[in-house]
Design a protein around this motif. Structure first.
Motif, short mmCIF file in Angstrom:
data_model
loop_
_atom_site.label_atom_id
_atom_site.label_comp_id
_atom_site.label_asym_id
_atom_site.label_seq_id
_atom_site.Cartn_x
_atom_site.Cartn_y
_atom_site.Cartn_z
N THR A 1 -4.85 2.40 -1.47
CA THR A 1 -3.53 2.20 -1.55
C THR A 1 -2.91 1.72 -0.25
OG1 THR A 1 -3.44 3.64 -3.58
CG2 THR A 1 -1.28 2.97 -2.60
N PRO A 2 -2.29 0.32 -0.30
CA PRO A 2 -1.82 0.25 1.00
C PRO A 2 -0.39 0.86 1.21
CG PRO A 2 -1.39 -1.55 -0.69
CD PRO A 2 -2.19 -0.56 -1.28
N VAL A 3 -0.19 1.54 2.07
CA VAL A 3 1.29 2.40 2.50
C VAL A 3 1.60 2.23 3.53
CG1 VAL A 3 0.36 4.30 0.96
CG2 VAL A 3 -0.41 4.31 3.43
N GLN A 4 3.02 2.64 3.99
CA GLN A 4 3.73 2.43 5.08
C GLN A 4 4.20 3.67 5.66
OE1 GLN A 4 7.49 0.45 5.38
NE2 GLN A 4 6.33 -1.07 6.53
N LEU A 5 4.18 4.16 6.96
CA LEU A 5 4.65 5.15 7.40
C LEU A 5 6.19 4.58 8.02
CD1 LEU A 5 1.71 6.10 10.24
CD2 LEU A 5 2.48 7.35 8.14
N THR A 6 7.16 5.60 7.18
CA THR A 6 8.47 5.00 7.41
C THR A 6 9.13 5.13 8.85
OG1 THR A 6 9.09 7.53 6.92
CG2 THR A 6 9.02 5.68 5.17
N LEU B 1 7.76 10.68 6.13
CA LEU B 1 7.69 10.22 4.81
C LEU B 1 6.66 8.86 4.74
CD1 LEU B 1 8.42 10.42 1.91
CD2 LEU B 1 10.30 8.97 2.46
N VAL B 2 5.75 8.92 3.62
CA VAL B 2 5.04 7.79 3.67
C VAL B 2 5.31 6.99 2.26
CG1 VAL B 2 2.42 7.13 3.06
CG2 VAL B 2 3.22 8.83 4.63
N VAL B 3 5.69 5.70 2.42
CA VAL B 3 5.80 4.94 0.85
C VAL B 3 4.96 3.81 0.75
CG1 VAL B 3 8.41 5.60 1.23
CG2 VAL B 3 7.33 3.29 2.42
N THR B 4 5.01 3.28 -0.41
CA THR B 4 4.05 2.27 -0.79
C THR B 4 4.42 1.20 0.13
OG1 THR B 4 5.52 1.62 -2.55
CG2 THR B 4 3.82 3.00 -3.02
N ALA C 1 7.92 6.44 -2.76
CA ALA C 1 7.60 7.61 -2.06
C ALA C 1 6.17 8.07 -2.45
CB ALA C 1 8.35 8.71 -2.42
N VAL C 2 5.42 8.26 -1.63
CA VAL C 2 3.73 8.72 -1.88
C VAL C 2 3.67 10.13 -1.50
CG1 VAL C 2 1.32 8.02 -1.31
CG2 VAL C 2 2.99 6.37 -1.43
N GLY C 3 4.15 10.50 -0.34
CA GLY C 3 4.05 11.94 0.07
C GLY C 3 4.56 12.17 1.62
N VAL C 4 4.07 13.16 2.39
CA VAL C 4 4.58 13.15 3.65
C VAL C 4 3.23 13.43 4.67
CG1 VAL C 4 6.94 13.91 3.25
CG2 VAL C 4 5.03 15.64 3.38
N ALA D 1 -4.60 10.00 8.92
CA ALA D 1 -3.45 10.92 8.78
C ALA D 1 -3.62 11.63 7.30
CB ALA D 1 -2.23 10.55 9.11
N ARG D 2 -3.89 13.08 7.26
CA ARG D 2 -3.94 13.47 5.95
C ARG D 2 -2.18 13.59 5.37
NH1 ARG D 2 -3.73 18.63 3.63
NH2 ARG D 2 -3.59 19.53 5.74
N ILE D 3 -1.90 13.56 4.14
CA ILE D 3 -0.74 13.76 3.59
C ILE D 3 -0.85 14.37 2.49
CG2 ILE D 3 -0.21 11.08 4.40
CD1 ILE D 3 -0.04 10.40 1.29
N SER D 4 0.18 15.07 1.86
CA SER D 4 0.53 15.80 0.92
C SER D 4 1.56 15.22 -0.16
CB SER D 4 0.78 17.20 1.15
OG SER D 4 1.76 17.21 1.72
N SER D 5 1.20 15.24 -1.56
CA SER D 5 2.36 15.05 -2.49
C SER D 5 2.93 16.35 -3.09
CB SER D 5 1.77 14.06 -3.49
OG SER D 5 2.58 13.74 -4.52
#
Length: 261
Positions: free
Chosen positions: A173-178, A209-212, A224-227, A242-246
């Motif tokens: 999944t392509p995501v972006q660090l805000t 915050l991490v988003v699509t 929003a995907v997680g932090v 980086a590990r994220i959580s939802s």
């Protein structure tokens, strides 16, 4: 009148006891005689008292048992009521999050669907929903719950669809660090949800915050995907990870929304 020998002996003993009873030294013998005669009576009284105590204890135990049963039933009823209220509270919180997401993303259309099965396998983490081609669902659409991305449509039939969850190791999944506006690829695995291919010079902050990302045109941007929880890559590597959580508990959800532009 003829007196039998046995009667003579009894009369003699009684007279002897009477005469001796007039002397003080016989008091000890008289007291011991009374004590011996009273033993059966005292024993009977003691047994009677014990029997009454046992009967009282049994009756009291029966009453306590009935009271305990009644109290346990009341506790069970209250716990069931609390669980029901908690379920309603959780549903209301989920609904509020979904409404907030809809208000924040008016350009995204949301189609509600109910989860009908769940695969907990570490490899094939997926869920099945009760909507398919007839409802306009297509392969590749994003799926959200409580305002967070949880996966994408992988397979579609006439009335159902399979969703690959973010934790599925086969899903990228392509995501972006805000904060840094840096993009990366999110995937699932043993370490959890991990963003790979982050440039080594990018400053990644815990709690970010991490988003699509719409980099590949697969998802609407900004969901929003997680932090970020922690950096899991080594310093000598050329890219960071980086590990994220939802906040979404996948095993507890029963309704999702399929997103489309």
């Amino acid at each position: 009148m003829r007196v039998w020998p046995q009667q003579r002996v009894l009369i003699f003993l009684l007279l002897t006891v009477f005469l001796l009873g007039q002397f003080s030294f016989f008091n000890i013998v008289r007291d011991q005689f009374r004590f011996l005669v009273g033993l059966p009576v005292r024993a009977a009284n003691s047994l009677g008292a014990r029997a009454r105590n046992i009967a009282t204890t049994i009756i009291a135990a029966g009453s306590i048992s009935q009271e305990n049963t009644r109290l346990k039933q009341q506790i069970n009823e209250k716990e069931a009521r609390i669980a029901q209220l908690k379920s309603v509270e959780n549903e209301n919180a989920t609904l509020r999050n979904d409404l907030h997401f809809s208000a924040a993303h008016p350009e995204i259309k949301l189609l509600p669907a109910t989860v009908i099965s769940f695969s907990p396998s570490s490899v094939d983490q997926s869920i099945i929903i009760d909507q398919g081609e007839k409802a306009g669902i297509k392969e590749g659409q994003a799926v959200v719950s409580q305002g967070f991305l949880i996966g994408k449509i992988k397979k579609v039939s006439a009335s159902t669809a399979e969703i690959w969850l973010l934790a599925n190791r086969n899903l990228l999944t392509p995501v972006q660090l805000t904060s840094s506006r840096t993009t990366g690829l999110l995937s699932g695995g043993i370490r959890g949800l991990v963003i790979n291919n982050i440039p080594v010079d990018t400053k990644v902050e815990k709690g970010e915050l991490v988003v699509t990302s719409n980099l590949e045109g697969l998802y609407p941007a900004g969901i929003a995907v997680g932090v970020v929880e922690e950096i899991v890559s080594r310093k000598e590597e050329i890219f960071q990870a980086a590990r994220i959580s939802s906040p979404v508990n996948i095993s507890a959800i029963n309704q999702v929304f399929v997103a489309s532009l």
